[in-house]
Design an enzyme around this catalytic site. Sequence first.
Site, PDB file in Angstrom:
ATOM      1  N   CYS A 110      -3.193   8.217   3.269  1.00 54.07           N
ATOM      2  CA  CYS A 110      -2.938   7.694   1.926  1.00 54.07           C
ATOM      3  C   CYS A 110      -4.189   7.684   1.062  1.00 54.07           C
ATOM      4  CB  CYS A 110      -2.335   6.294   2.010  1.00 54.07           C
ATOM      5  SG  CYS A 110      -3.357   5.105   2.883  1.00 54.07           S
ATOM      6  N   GLU A 169       0.888  -1.167   0.000  1.00 57.26           N
ATOM      7  CA  GLU A 169       0.000   0.000   0.000  1.00 57.26           C
ATOM      8  C   GLU A 169       0.919   1.208   0.000  1.00 57.26           C
ATOM      9  OE1 GLU A 169      -3.478   2.256   2.587  1.00 57.26           O
ATOM     10  OE2 GLU A 169      -2.523   0.461   3.387  1.00 57.26           O
TER      11      GLU A 169
END
Length: 454
Positions: free
Chosen positions: A283, A253
Amino acid sequence: MWLHRNPLRVFTPNLQLIMTKHTFPTQKLFINNEWHESCSGRKIPVYNPATGKLLSEVEEADPVKVESARVALQLGSPWRSMVASNRGQLLTKLADLVERDWLLLATLEGLDSGKVFLMAYFVDLMATIKTLRYYCGWAHKIHGKTTPVDGEYLTYTRHEPIGVCGQIIPWNFPVMMFAWKIAPALCLVALCFCVQAGFPPGGVNVVPGYGQTAGCAISHHMDIDKIAFTGSTAVSICWETYPESNLKRVTLELGRKNPNIVFADCDLEQAHSGLFFNQGQCCLAGSRVFVEEPIYEEFVHRSVEKARSKVLGNPLLQGVDQGPQIDQKQFDKIMDLIESEKNKRATLECEGSACGQQGLFIQPTVFSNVTDSMRIAKEEIFGPVQQIMCFRSIHEVIQRANATYYGLAAGVFTIDKALTVSSALQAGMVWGEYAIQEYAEVKAVTIEIKRKNS
């Protein structure tokens, strides 16, 4: 239940003491259900980003301690041989313990990362508890299939734990990411809580360290079977060049420059909620905002109003909307990117400056008239900086949204175009049951039988 009242009003004397303390004892490594000191004696300093003062120190793990953590779990260990339903019960106990100390953990999260307390309480800790409870239900529901084959044979598949996993978590959501990574792994196969919950030795080990030491040792290790990494794209690319590899499975990720596409038919109030969350250090934040031309000027005006209404300050105090950035390096990077576009083609609508004499605070910043070629439109800022761009057609905005190296997430604000646009966007994440598959190997087993009736 704390959810039905304001958690800021239920601080205990112990929590008030924690809020006022300047330092905490040195935190040790957690290996094989025991606390360990580092081999080198080196420690990692932890600072409160709101004040710049030292909070604590953490023992720094090195390759030797990574090896100790690896050998703590062996084939045939109590955790590997545990009944599946018992694994689920342990995850339930762990969730109960996190919920018991919900208020304490949210407070510590605010001190450590500068996270606004209510966000730490209602987002980070709530998501942690829900994640653990979700995966505890999966522990005894992971099963294989039988496969018809020719001859006198029975063939079936098993979903087995992939093995030892190195889970590398980021600094922006440490508690929640800890749960995201261990929960799907543990249904197949907060540290003192793990001991209290009854986890057997070796099942969970925590070795804090730097990327070039502990991180490299985990990534290089020939007996670690999987890596799950949340962090920067630059670091993940380094792994591709490592000469030593056991072809371990990797899930990533990484960085983001997520498009938020705002159509003229949307609810404008809802469309403003995607960037300033957690000081922009998220994020999933919508850091490239594409706004349809008919509502562009109004959207910019509302964005400026919302940015200027933010209250910066001590993240543990009531009424504060935004805390500090995580550290000086991140603060300097954000300010450099802001300065790169000041007095240039983009229009600085508000702020773009540091705030206060103490702590790492940056005023919420809004740029309009941003083009795709500008640094702030291409590079990951990871801070409270909104870039607003204009578009005229669906075809145009889809092409521009996909014109990036990143692909973590995307947002579409509309009444009737969501399905069309979302299917065309090259972005997405893995959640729920699919995450479990990343921690399992499917093994086919064939057994000869004397007689097959079907």
